[in-house]
Design an enzyme around this catalytic site. Structure first.
Site, short mmCIF file in Angstrom:
data_model
loop_
_atom_site.label_atom_id
_atom_site.label_comp_id
_atom_site.label_asym_id
_atom_site.label_seq_id
_atom_site.Cartn_x
_atom_site.Cartn_y
_atom_site.Cartn_z
N ARG A 103 -13.40 -44.52 39.01
CA ARG A 103 -14.74 -45.02 39.32
C ARG A 103 -14.94 -46.44 38.80
O ARG A 103 -15.69 -47.22 39.38
CB ARG A 103 -15.79 -44.06 38.75
CG ARG A 103 -15.71 -43.87 37.27
CD ARG A 103 -16.38 -42.59 36.81
NE ARG A 103 -15.60 -41.39 37.14
CZ ARG A 103 -15.96 -40.15 36.82
NH1 ARG A 103 -17.09 -39.93 36.18
NH2 ARG A 103 -15.21 -39.14 37.15
N LYS A 116 -4.01 -37.66 28.99
CA LYS A 116 -3.91 -36.36 29.67
C LYS A 116 -2.86 -35.49 28.98
O LYS A 116 -1.93 -36.01 28.36
CB LYS A 116 -3.47 -36.57 31.12
CG LYS A 116 -4.49 -37.19 32.03
CD LYS A 116 -3.96 -37.30 33.45
CE LYS A 116 -4.98 -37.92 34.39
NZ LYS A 116 -6.19 -37.10 34.60
N1 BES Z 1 -6.88 -39.09 38.63
C1 BES Z 1 -7.77 -38.21 37.99
C2 BES Z 1 -8.30 -37.10 38.88
C3 BES Z 1 -7.29 -36.14 39.45
C4 BES Z 1 -7.17 -34.88 38.89
C5 BES Z 1 -6.54 -36.44 40.54
C6 BES Z 1 -6.29 -33.97 39.42
C7 BES Z 1 -5.66 -35.53 41.08
C8 BES Z 1 -5.54 -34.29 40.51
C9 BES Z 1 -8.97 -38.97 37.45
O1 BES Z 1 -8.75 -40.28 37.09
C10 BES Z 1 -9.41 -38.25 36.22
O2 BES Z 1 -8.66 -38.17 35.31
N2 BES Z 1 -10.63 -37.72 36.25
C11 BES Z 1 -11.14 -36.99 35.16
C12 BES Z 1 -12.60 -37.35 35.01
C13 BES Z 1 -13.22 -36.80 33.77
C14 BES Z 1 -12.64 -37.48 32.55
C15 BES Z 1 -14.71 -37.03 33.84
C16 BES Z 1 -10.98 -35.50 35.45
O3 BES Z 1 -11.16 -35.09 36.60
O4 BES Z 1 -10.64 -34.77 34.54
ZN ZN Z 2 -8.02 -40.49 35.10
#
Ligand code: BES
Ligand code: ZN
Ligand code: ZN
Length: 498
Positions: A352, A278
């Site tokens: 997931r 990230k």
């Molecule tokens: N933990 C994150 C989602 C999240 C985003 C939680 C903002 C709280 C605030 C999750 O694991 C994630 O990173 N999801 C990705 C999925 C994508 C790679 C398909 C996302 O939402 O960017």
């Molecule tokens: Zn994630």
């Protein structure tokens, strides 16, 4: 903070503050407020005439040393239009009153419900609102403003015949409010203080204290059970994963064929994204990526006290998502506990993966109806902002409707999202059965939900995406900035409705 049911008439209470609420309907000085106006010799009518008492939502009118009352202060909180007033508004009114008085150094007060209140629901909502409002994220501050605390609140204003109903509602509200704060405490912990192992220890301690059965699977048992999806996320970290299982069994032996509620919560104690790392901006917030798991633990804590008529199995997969030398890489293929193969195209779509094994395991343990809660996708923030929880249901519409009805009853905003079969195509695998992200056609929250659904199979299932709602970015009059504990009240209501 102690909340009790007062025994004296509210108007004669000797207290640091007497609080009630005012409706915005023409003349705000009616009912209980008119009673207070008589005690104070028409003071409130005068204030209303001057425009400082209108009943507008969360308007605060504070009167010091009100003549005719024994209270040191009288606080009137605006409750908005009477026809829009419900338990949700009351929770906020009670919470805002508490926070208003707390910052002014008040330590105890009397909160009077309005005339014609339904005692049970009213007492519950007031207790829930106040306990939520009292929560402060200041555990690691060494300079605590300890003098600013509310020590005791007395509820008043109920008719004598309503006392036992009010007592019941109050007791339920206290259990729910304290359990929500238990979850919020966990969510608030930084990831160096709350690793998967520490979360499991805290879950175990809570379960033992509450008299619930608990089983924590360590990394060896997780491997023995072939939970390959959970392990694939955990392998990038030096911290080992845990699979936490807590079970509530009702005392009356359940009939054969009785439903078993399975509640599953994502607990990524820190989500760096893994190799699909990230951006650093705001990454610190990813300590709350275990909010779903913490909330489910809070639900179990509440159910142990409220004793619903249904067996409940709580499964919380806990891990870090780190980009260590052994981390999984985009393109890796993993085999979940169910035997399904997964192409991991993005290691940041880890929630997931761990839910895949947790949902499968919950079914294996006997769950007949599933609800999962997870901070799953940033896309749900785009769709619903921080206002509504995204609700994704399987084929069993009645089950989704039941969850939505509980959300409504518990005063938590949740919104149903589409789950058409077409979206399923987005996660069809190229080299494996399924891939862990959609193929770039949008609908990110829906494809995330469809991925989990693959593992729920035919079992009635609902997924709650709480990524937008589990953390409150701006302090509200009735709630501190930080973790919300959203979905707890809905799930407690759901279990209690059996
Ligand atoms: N933990 C994150 C989602 C999240 C985003 C939680 C903002 C709280 C605030 C999750 O694991 C994630 O990173 N999801 C990705 C999925 C994508 C790679 C398909 C996302 O939402 O960017
Ligand atoms: Zn994630
Ligand atoms: Zn995550």
């Amino acid at each position: 903070m102690q909340i009790t049911l007062g025994t004296q008439p509210f108007a004669s209470a000797e207290t640091e503050a007497l609080v009630t609420y005012v409706f915005e309907n023409g003349d705000p000085v009616q009912g209980r407020v008119a009673e207070l106006d008589q005690f104070t010799n028409g003071l409130l009518k005068k204030i209303a005439k001057g425009g400082e008492l209108t009943g507008k939502t969360l308007e605060m009118t504070l009167v010091h040393a009100p003549a005719g009352l024994k209270a040191a202060r009288l606080l009137l909180v605006g409750a908005g239009k009477r026809d829009k007033f419900d338990s949700s508004v009351l929770r906020r009114v009670a919470g805002a009153a508490l926070r208003y008085l707390k910052t002014r150094g008040v330590h105890n007060f009397v909160f009077a419900a309005r005339e014609d209140s339904a005692a049970n629901e009213t007492a519950q909502a007031i207790a829930e609102g106040m306990l939520a409002a009292d929560f402060e994220s200041d555990k690691y501050k060494t300079d605590k403003k300890n003098d600013k605390s509310i020590d005791s609140v007395q509820l008043a204003g109920f008719a004598d015949g309503d006392r036992s109903a009010a007592e019941k509602g109050l007791a339920r509200g206290v259990v729910i409010g304290e359990s929500q704060n238990f979850a919020r405490d966990l969510i608030n912990e930084p990831s160096n203080k709350l690793t998967p192992r520490v979360l499991a220890e805290k879950a175990e301690a809570m379960a033992k204290q509450a008299g619930l059965a608990v089983d924590v699977l360590d990394e060896k048992r997780i491997a023995d059970m072939k939970m390959g999806a959970l392990l694939s996320v955990a392998q990038g970290s030096v911290e080992p994963p845990r699979m936490i299982v807590i079970t509530y069994t009702p005392s009356a032996a359940p009939k054969s064929g009785a439903p078993v509620l399975g509640i599953v919560g994502k607990a990524v104690t820190f989500d760096t994204g893994g190799i699909s790392i990230k951006p650093s901006d705001g990454m610190e917030k990813m300590k709350y990526d275990m909010a779903g798991g913490a909330t489910m633990l809070g639900v179990m804590r509440a159910l142990a006290a409220l004793k619903p008529n249904v067996k409940v199995i709580c499964v919380v997969p806990a891990t870090e998502n780190m980009p260590g030398g052994k981390a999984q890489k985009p393109g890796d293929v993993q085999t979940a506990m169910s035997g399904k193969t997964i192409e991991v195209l993005n290691t940041d779509a880890e929630g997931r993966l761990i839910l895949a094994d947790a949902v499968h395991y919950a079914k294996q343990l006997g769950a007949t109806h599933l609800v999962d809660a997870a901070t799953l996708t940033g896309a749900i923030v785009v769709a619903l902002a921080s206002i509504n929880v995204g609700v994704f249901g399987g084929a069993d519409q009645a089950w989704t409707d039941k969850v939505l009805a509980s959300a409504k009853a518990a005063g938590e905003k949740m919104w149903p999202m589409p789950m058409d079969d077409e979206y399923r195509e987005f996660i069809k695998g190229t080299v494996a059965d399924i891939q862990n992200i959609g193929s770039g056609k949008g609908g990110g929250s829906i494809t995330g939900a469809w991925f989990i659904r693959e593992f729920a199979g035919d079992t009635p299932w609902v997924h709650l995406d709480i990524a937008g709602t589990a953390w409150n970015d701006d302090a509200k009059a009735w709630l501190a900035k930080g973790p919300t504990g959203v979905a707890l009240r809905t799930l407690v209501h759901l279990a209690m409705s059996y």
